[in-house]
Scaffold this motif. Structure first.
Motif, short mmCIF file in Angstrom:
data_model
loop_
_atom_site.label_atom_id
_atom_site.label_comp_id
_atom_site.label_asym_id
_atom_site.label_seq_id
_atom_site.Cartn_x
_atom_site.Cartn_y
_atom_site.Cartn_z
N HIS A 110 0.86 -1.19 0.00
CA HIS A 110 0.00 0.00 0.00
C HIS A 110 0.89 1.24 0.00
CE1 HIS A 110 -2.35 3.19 1.97
NE2 HIS A 110 -3.42 2.58 1.50
N VAL A 111 0.67 2.13 -0.98
CA VAL A 111 1.45 3.38 -0.99
C VAL A 111 0.54 4.58 -1.26
CG1 VAL A 111 3.59 2.31 -1.79
CG2 VAL A 111 2.01 3.24 -3.47
N ARG A 112 0.99 5.73 -0.78
CA ARG A 112 0.35 6.99 -1.16
C ARG A 112 1.33 7.74 -2.06
NH1 ARG A 112 -4.13 8.44 1.82
NH2 ARG A 112 -4.46 7.10 3.62
N PHE A 113 0.81 8.23 -3.19
CA PHE A 113 1.68 8.93 -4.14
C PHE A 113 0.87 10.05 -4.77
CE2 PHE A 113 3.54 9.31 -8.47
CZ PHE A 113 4.82 9.69 -8.10
N GLU A 114 1.37 11.28 -4.64
CA GLU A 114 0.60 12.45 -5.06
C GLU A 114 -0.79 12.39 -4.44
OE1 GLU A 114 1.08 12.44 -9.33
OE2 GLU A 114 3.16 13.13 -9.18
N ASN A 115 -1.87 12.48 -5.24
CA ASN A 115 -3.21 12.44 -4.62
C ASN A 115 -3.85 11.06 -4.68
OD1 ASN A 115 -3.19 15.21 -4.01
ND2 ASN A 115 -3.77 15.69 -6.13
N TYR A 116 -3.05 10.04 -4.92
CA TYR A 116 -3.60 8.70 -5.13
C TYR A 116 -3.20 7.76 -4.01
CZ TYR A 116 -3.82 10.83 -9.73
OH TYR A 116 -4.04 11.69 -10.77
N ARG A 117 -4.03 6.73 -3.83
CA ARG A 117 -3.66 5.59 -2.99
C ARG A 117 -3.57 4.39 -3.91
NH1 ARG A 117 -6.70 3.09 0.56
NH2 ARG A 117 -8.65 4.04 -0.19
N ILE A 118 -2.50 3.65 -3.80
CA ILE A 118 -2.30 2.51 -4.69
C ILE A 118 -2.12 1.26 -3.85
CG2 ILE A 118 -0.79 1.53 -6.47
CD1 ILE A 118 -0.15 4.86 -6.62
N VAL A 119 -2.90 0.24 -4.17
CA VAL A 119 -2.81 -1.04 -3.47
C VAL A 119 -2.44 -2.09 -4.51
CG1 VAL A 119 -4.02 -2.72 -2.03
CG2 VAL A 119 -4.60 -0.28 -1.85
N ILE A 120 -1.32 -2.78 -4.29
CA ILE A 120 -0.90 -3.83 -5.22
C ILE A 120 -0.98 -5.18 -4.51
CG2 ILE A 120 0.99 -4.69 -6.65
CD1 ILE A 120 1.95 -1.76 -6.83
N PHE A 121 -1.82 -6.06 -5.06
CA PHE A 121 -2.01 -7.39 -4.47
C PHE A 121 -1.01 -8.35 -5.08
CE2 PHE A 121 -6.03 -5.21 -4.24
CZ PHE A 121 -6.59 -5.59 -3.04
N LYS A 122 -0.69 -9.41 -4.35
CA LYS A 122 0.10 -10.50 -4.94
C LYS A 122 -0.69 -11.09 -6.11
CE LYS A 122 3.19 -12.13 -1.37
NZ LYS A 122 3.39 -12.99 -0.21
N GLY A 123 -0.01 -11.45 -7.17
CA GLY A 123 -0.70 -12.10 -8.28
C GLY A 123 -1.01 -11.15 -9.43
N GLY A 124 -0.63 -9.86 -9.31
CA GLY A 124 -0.75 -8.99 -10.47
C GLY A 124 -2.00 -8.12 -10.55
N ARG A 125 -2.63 -7.86 -9.39
CA ARG A 125 -3.81 -6.99 -9.41
C ARG A 125 -3.51 -5.75 -8.58
NH1 ARG A 125 -9.29 -6.66 -7.03
NH2 ARG A 125 -8.67 -8.04 -5.33
N ALA A 126 -3.92 -4.58 -9.11
CA ALA A 126 -3.72 -3.32 -8.39
C ALA A 126 -5.00 -2.50 -8.38
CB ALA A 126 -2.60 -2.51 -9.06
#
Ligand SMILES: [Zn+2]
Length: 338
Positions: free
Chosen positions: A301-317
């Motif tokens: 889980h990261v915050r970058f600029e105005n976005y929140r990004i969640v990257i799951f194992k297996g290639g889904r974000a």
């Protein structure tokens, strides 16, 4: 045959024979939103033998206006739609075998389901899934009924593999889509009408009244009481990648990123083979050099600029903070070099 189907059996095109055929049939409904719940209820009441329903969402209050199987309790408890639908459908007719799947309806998931089903009903809200369904229909020789509605308008088309044009043939000739329920809204009667036609096409097909199946593209506006039928018999294309002479089934072999805007969530889902090929450790290292990273066994889980990004194992974000697939993809590209 049981009393419960007596009125339907009295309808000559169904009869005892048709009722038995229905009981022996298996229908797949992709999506358990407005169209999916309406069609599922109708088919379960009509006595279809087996129903499989797929949906990745959970019930929310904004669904209750038109998604007829759900209750306030389902919304309050965030019950997955597939589960809430199955519970209600089993109360309506316990003789029907209901398979409920809480899954993203991608090609890998849908392929065996298409192989098992006699007929598929489209109750999705996006064209990406429909194009996968269209490829699978031809690939597995399974008919399907396309259906869509927005605002007070609806449309449907029955696709019989190797007989009628496919959805891909139609889309190259006429623009379909653009508006969504989130931008243009929708009234429930438009849903009911599309579902009524899809159910009727299903009944025709499953009770062996195949010559009665609608071969035209049907379009209506229930608010304006307008109704059009378009002859599409001439638009079947020899060079169609799905139903033509040289088939590539482009949506089954798609190595590109798969991007989905999640309806009304300000979120884009990206499923990517490139992302799946990156090790979790490598993703962590790349992201750590740019921003602060939270990591657990399942996701980053990261915050970058105005976005929140969640990257799951297996290639889904999941990219929260945008409804634009291009923005989401370019963000992932900037962060991970994909
Ligand atoms: Zn085609």
């Amino acid at each position: 045959m049981q009393e419960r189907y007596s009125r339907q059996i009295l309808f000559p095109p169904v009869g005892e024979k048709g009722q038995h055929a229905l009981a022996d049939s298996h229908v797949l409904i992709v999506g358990a939103g407005a169209l999916g719940t309406a069609s599922a209820e109708g088919l379960v009441r009509s006595g279809v033998g087996t129903l499989t329903i797929v949906d990745r969402d959970y019930v929310e209050y904004s669904n209750l206006q038109r998604q007829q199987l759900y209750t306030e309790n389902d919304a309050k408890s965030h019950v997955p739609k597939a589960i809430a639908a199955k519970r209600r459908l089993e109360e309506i007719n316990r003789d029907v075998h209901i398979h409920a799947l809480i899954e993203d309806a991608d090609a890998d998931l849908l392929r065996p389901l298409f192989e098992q089903a006699d007929l598929v009903l489209d109750a999705t809200d996006n064209f990406e899934t429909r194009m996968v369904m269209n490829d699978l229909s031809l690939h597995t020789n399974t008919p399907w009924v396309y259906g869509a509605c927005v605002s007070s308008q609806g449309m449907y088309m029955t696709i019989l593999p190797n007989e009628t044009p496919c959805l891909s043939c139609v889309l190259t000739t006429m623009p379909v889509g653009g508006l969504t329920c989130d931008t243009a809204g929708i009234i429930s009667p438009a849903v009911q009408m599309v579902s009524a036609y899809q159910q009727t096409e299903a009944l025709k097909y499953l009770t062996e009244n195949r010559e009665q199946i609608e071969r035209k593209f049907v379009n209506f506006d229930i608010w304006q009481s307008t109704f059009f039928k378009m002859d599409i018999s001439h638009i079947k294309r020899q060079d169609c990648p799905t139903c033509g002479t040289k088939r590539t089934y482009p949506y089954l072999n798609d190595q590109r990123k798969k991007t989905t805007v999640l309806c009304g969530r300000d979120t884009v889902q990206i499923m990517s083979k490139d992302l799946a090929n990156l090790s979790f450790q490598l993703i962590k290292e790349r992201l750590s050099s740019i921003c602060e990273v939270d990591i657990n066994d399942f996701l980053i889980h990261v915050r970058f600029e105005n976005y929140r990004i969640v990257i799951f194992k297996g290639g889904r974000a999941l990219i929260h903070g945008t409804n634009d697939g291009k923005v989401a993809n370019s963000l992932l590209a900037r962060l991970l070099g994909l």
